[in-house]
Design a protein around this motif. Structure first.
Motif, PDB file in Angstrom:
ATOM      1  N   ASP A   7       0.950  -1.290  -0.029  1.00  0.00           N
ATOM      2  CA  ASP A   7      -0.040  -0.017   0.194  1.00  0.00           C
ATOM      3  C   ASP A   7       0.905   1.284  -0.005  1.00  0.00           C
ATOM      4  O   ASP A   7       1.510   1.553   1.085  1.00  0.00           O
ATOM      5  N   GLN A   8       0.828   2.088  -1.145  1.00  0.00           N
ATOM      6  CA  GLN A   8       1.747   3.113  -1.244  1.00  0.00           C
ATOM      7  C   GLN A   8       1.494   4.061  -0.071  1.00  0.00           C
ATOM      8  O   GLN A   8       2.447   4.942   0.459  1.00  0.00           O
ATOM      9  N   SER A   9       0.159   4.404   0.146  1.00  0.00           N
ATOM     10  CA  SER A   9      -0.268   5.425   1.324  1.00  0.00           C
ATOM     11  C   SER A   9       0.624   4.931   2.616  1.00  0.00           C
ATOM     12  O   SER A   9       1.093   5.973   3.533  1.00  0.00           O
ATOM     13  N   TYR A  10       0.339   3.619   2.893  1.00  0.00           N
ATOM     14  CA  TYR A  10       1.072   3.188   4.259  1.00  0.00           C
ATOM     15  C   TYR A  10       2.437   3.330   4.145  1.00  0.00           C
ATOM     16  O   TYR A  10       3.210   3.875   4.997  1.00  0.00           O
ATOM     17  N   ARG A  11       3.213   2.993   2.880  1.00  0.00           N
ATOM     18  CA  ARG A  11       4.757   3.642   2.664  1.00  0.00           C
ATOM     19  C   ARG A  11       5.236   4.695   3.017  1.00  0.00           C
ATOM     20  O   ARG A  11       5.894   5.207   3.415  1.00  0.00           O
ATOM     21  N   ARG A  12       4.240   5.622   2.519  1.00  0.00           N
ATOM     22  CA  ARG A  12       4.285   7.203   2.705  1.00  0.00           C
ATOM     23  C   ARG A  12       4.298   7.637   4.112  1.00  0.00           C
ATOM     24  O   ARG A  12       5.258   8.368   4.747  1.00  0.00           O
ATOM     25  N   PHE A  13       3.341   6.922   4.770  1.00  0.00           N
ATOM     26  CA  PHE A  13       3.100   7.032   6.223  1.00  0.00           C
ATOM     27  C   PHE A  13       4.579   6.820   7.078  1.00  0.00           C
ATOM     28  O   PHE A  13       5.002   7.615   7.699  1.00  0.00           O
ATOM     29  N   PHE A  14       5.417   5.791   6.689  1.00  0.00           N
ATOM     30  CA  PHE A  14       6.441   5.269   7.316  1.00  0.00           C
ATOM     31  C   PHE A  14       7.765   6.175   6.643  1.00  0.00           C
ATOM     32  O   PHE A  14       8.779   6.022   7.334  1.00  0.00           O
ATOM     33  N   SER A  15       7.641   6.861   5.473  1.00  0.00           N
ATOM     34  CA  SER A  15       8.689   7.446   5.113  1.00  0.00           C
ATOM     35  C   SER A  15       9.331   8.588   5.918  1.00  0.00           C
ATOM     36  O   SER A  15      10.688   8.695   5.997  1.00  0.00           O
ATOM     37  N   ARG A  16       8.762   9.185   6.877  1.00  0.00           N
ATOM     38  CA  ARG A  16       9.152  10.243   7.678  1.00  0.00           C
ATOM     39  C   ARG A  16      10.109   9.596   8.912  1.00  0.00           C
ATOM     40  O   ARG A  16      10.821  10.242   9.493  1.00  0.00           O
TER      41      ARG A  16
ATOM     42  N   ASP B 133      23.306   9.050  22.803  1.00  0.00           N
ATOM     43  CA  ASP B 133      22.995  10.277  21.693  1.00  0.00           C
ATOM     44  C   ASP B 133      21.381  10.009  21.433  1.00  0.00           C
ATOM     45  O   ASP B 133      21.006   8.970  21.002  1.00  0.00           O
ATOM     46  N   LEU B 134      20.734  11.117  21.731  1.00  0.00           N
ATOM     47  CA  LEU B 134      19.435  11.124  21.193  1.00  0.00           C
ATOM     48  C   LEU B 134      19.105  12.165  20.061  1.00  0.00           C
ATOM     49  O   LEU B 134      19.507  13.366  20.287  1.00  0.00           O
ATOM     50  N   GLU B 135      18.321  11.800  19.116  1.00  0.00           N
ATOM     51  CA  GLU B 135      17.798  12.961  18.050  1.00  0.00           C
ATOM     52  C   GLU B 135      16.252  12.482  18.123  1.00  0.00           C
ATOM     53  O   GLU B 135      15.672  11.472  18.021  1.00  0.00           O
ATOM     54  N   LEU B 136      15.508  13.790  18.238  1.00  0.00           N
ATOM     55  CA  LEU B 136      14.265  13.777  18.079  1.00  0.00           C
ATOM     56  C   LEU B 136      13.739  14.459  16.707  1.00  0.00           C
ATOM     57  O   LEU B 136      14.322  15.689  16.550  1.00  0.00           O
ATOM     58  N   ILE B 137      13.135  13.768  15.954  1.00  0.00           N
ATOM     59  CA  ILE B 137      12.667  14.564  14.446  1.00  0.00           C
ATOM     60  C   ILE B 137      11.070  14.524  14.448  1.00  0.00           C
ATOM     61  O   ILE B 137      10.264  13.718  14.782  1.00  0.00           O
ATOM     62  N   GLY B 138      10.651  15.754  14.135  1.00  0.00           N
ATOM     63  CA  GLY B 138       9.138  16.020  14.008  1.00  0.00           C
ATOM     64  C   GLY B 138       8.541  15.753  15.362  1.00  0.00           C
ATOM     65  O   GLY B 138       9.203  16.022  16.548  1.00  0.00           O
ATOM     66  N   ASN B 139       7.254  15.193  15.556  1.00  0.00           N
ATOM     67  CA  ASN B 139       6.511  14.959  16.683  1.00  0.00           C
ATOM     68  C   ASN B 139       6.461  13.374  16.978  1.00  0.00           C
ATOM     69  O   ASN B 139       5.692  13.275  18.073  1.00  0.00           O
ATOM     70  N   ASP B 140       7.055  12.837  16.381  1.00  0.00           N
ATOM     71  CA  ASP B 140       6.824  11.114  16.581  1.00  0.00           C
ATOM     72  C   ASP B 140       8.216  10.422  16.266  1.00  0.00           C
ATOM     73  O   ASP B 140       7.941   9.217  16.184  1.00  0.00           O
ATOM     74  N   VAL B 141       9.296  10.833  15.901  1.00  0.00           N
ATOM     75  CA  VAL B 141      10.451   9.918  15.542  1.00  0.00           C
ATOM     76  C   VAL B 141      11.505  10.231  16.552  1.00  0.00           C
ATOM     77  O   VAL B 141      11.557  11.324  16.924  1.00  0.00           O
ATOM     78  N   ALA B 142      12.099   9.205  17.055  1.00  0.00           N
ATOM     79  CA  ALA B 142      13.365   9.129  18.065  1.00  0.00           C
ATOM     80  C   ALA B 142      14.158   8.413  17.315  1.00  0.00           C
ATOM     81  O   ALA B 142      13.776   7.154  17.283  1.00  0.00           O
ATOM     82  N   PHE B 143      15.705   8.806  17.636  1.00  0.00           N
ATOM     83  CA  PHE B 143      16.753   7.674  17.427  1.00  0.00           C
ATOM     84  C   PHE B 143      17.775   7.897  18.602  1.00  0.00           C
ATOM     85  O   PHE B 143      18.053   9.212  18.991  1.00  0.00           O
ATOM     86  N   LEU B 144      18.148   6.897  18.949  1.00  0.00           N
ATOM     87  CA  LEU B 144      19.109   6.631  20.054  1.00  0.00           C
ATOM     88  C   LEU B 144      20.081   5.741  19.670  1.00  0.00           C
ATOM     89  O   LEU B 144      19.910   4.723  19.049  1.00  0.00           O
TER      90      LEU B 144
ATOM     91  N   ALA C 159       5.419  -3.653   6.485  1.00  0.00           N
ATOM     92  CA  ALA C 159       5.752  -2.625   5.203  1.00  0.00           C
ATOM     93  C   ALA C 159       7.351  -2.180   5.626  1.00  0.00           C
ATOM     94  O   ALA C 159       8.132  -2.091   4.636  1.00  0.00           O
ATOM     95  N   LEU C 160       7.657  -1.861   6.669  1.00  0.00           N
ATOM     96  CA  LEU C 160       9.055  -1.402   7.004  1.00  0.00           C
ATOM     97  C   LEU C 160      10.142  -2.404   6.840  1.00  0.00           C
ATOM     98  O   LEU C 160      11.257  -2.311   6.161  1.00  0.00           O
ATOM     99  N   VAL C 161       9.963  -3.534   7.055  1.00  0.00           N
ATOM    100  CA  VAL C 161      10.765  -4.517   6.714  1.00  0.00           C
ATOM    101  C   VAL C 161      10.957  -4.930   5.295  1.00  0.00           C
ATOM    102  O   VAL C 161      12.184  -4.967   4.829  1.00  0.00           O
ATOM    103  N   SER C 162       9.843  -4.747   4.531  1.00  0.00           N
ATOM    104  CA  SER C 162       9.877  -4.622   2.943  1.00  0.00           C
ATOM    105  C   SER C 162      10.715  -3.569   2.489  1.00  0.00           C
ATOM    106  O   SER C 162      11.561  -3.698   1.348  1.00  0.00           O
ATOM    107  N   MET C 163      10.578  -2.650   2.845  1.00  0.00           N
ATOM    108  CA  MET C 163      11.059  -1.199   2.536  1.00  0.00           C
ATOM    109  C   MET C 163      12.600  -1.162   2.686  1.00  0.00           C
ATOM    110  O   MET C 163      13.576  -0.551   1.722  1.00  0.00           O
TER     111      MET C 163
ATOM    112  N   ASP D  12      13.228   7.420   5.810  1.00  0.00           N
ATOM    113  CA  ASP D  12      14.189   8.352   5.267  1.00  0.00           C
ATOM    114  C   ASP D  12      15.371   8.700   6.303  1.00  0.00           C
ATOM    115  O   ASP D  12      16.360   8.530   6.011  1.00  0.00           O
ATOM    116  N   PRO D  13      15.097   9.232   7.371  1.00  0.00           N
ATOM    117  CA  PRO D  13      16.064   9.574   8.329  1.00  0.00           C
ATOM    118  C   PRO D  13      16.684   8.526   8.877  1.00  0.00           C
ATOM    119  O   PRO D  13      18.119   8.295   9.131  1.00  0.00           O
TER     120      PRO D  13
END
Length: 216
Positions: free
Chosen positions: A60-69, A199-210, A94-98, A72-73
């Motif tokens: 589902d392309q809309s589902y993939r677009r949801f995951f893109s944010r 190290d912590l990075e917060l991106i947008g309102n819902d993404v975090a990388f540690l 979907a994320l596994v496939s991507m 991509d980072p």
């Protein structure tokens, strides 16, 4: 009525933040997380019934677009040959496939749909948990387990919407999902990053990388 419940992250006493017709919500004054007391958690059968309603088609392309944010980072922060685990991947990973399409090796785990626990015994360059951590009854224990799976320099990527404040929480749509039982604030992530000395990075309102230190 509940009083003086402990925060599932920092164990501080919590105060009642909100009540709706279904459940209570408690707020931690230290790390600012909000959680739903155990008495209001769904049992396994009801929880899975809610997840079964999700239509998560990996094509589902809309589902993939949801995951893109998130996707991509993430790809900017991991090597092309990195090996990863998607924790709580759901029925349509979907994320596994991507990520596999980029050439990265992936394992997947989900309590209900991909319950092979052998993948939890391995070490990874990165671990992802997208729209997962808000469902965890014991979030710190699970996060500590995921963190231990990372190799030095590895990245834990989380996707979950963050609490702004108690007043905003009262009208927040995200709390209305009956399977959402814990809600992170920026300060909650700060607490976790300090606990792990990472190290912590917060991106947008819902993404975090540690990122795990490269030191042994």
């Amino acid at each position: 009525m509940y009083s003086d419940l402990s925060c599932p992250f920092c164990a501080s006493p919590c105060v009642n933040a909100h009540q709706d017709r279904r459940r209570d919500y408690y707020h931690c004054p230290k790390c600012l997380a909000v959680h739903v007391p155990a008495a209001f958690h769904l049992n396994s059968a009801l929880e899975k019934a809610e997840y079964d309603k999700h239509e998560n088609d990996p094509d589902d392309q809309s589902y993939r677009r949801f995951f893109s944010r998130f996707f991509d980072p993430l790809c900017e922060r991991i090597a092309p040959e990195a090996e990863g685990l998607d924790f709580g991947c759901g029925p349509g990973p979907a994320l596994v496939s991507m990520l596999e399409e980029t050439g990265r090796g992936m394992e997947k785990y989900d309590l209900y749909y991909y319950p092979d626990k052998s993948v939890l015994q391995k070490q990874y360059d990165f671990v992802t948990a997208t729209e997962v951590v808000e469902h965890l009854a014991d979030p710190l224990k699970v996060l500590d387990t995921l963190w231990a799976m990372l190799k030095p320099g590895g990245v834990l990527g989380l996707m979950t919407k963050r609490v702004i404040d108690v007043e905003a929480f009262k009208t927040w749509h995200y709390k209305n999902d009956p399977t959402h039982i814990v809600f992170f604030h920026e300060a909650t992530f700060d607490f976790i990053a300090e606990r792990w000395a990472c190290d912590l990075e917060l991106i947008g309102n819902d993404v975090a990388f540690l990122r795990k230190t490269t030191m042994p």
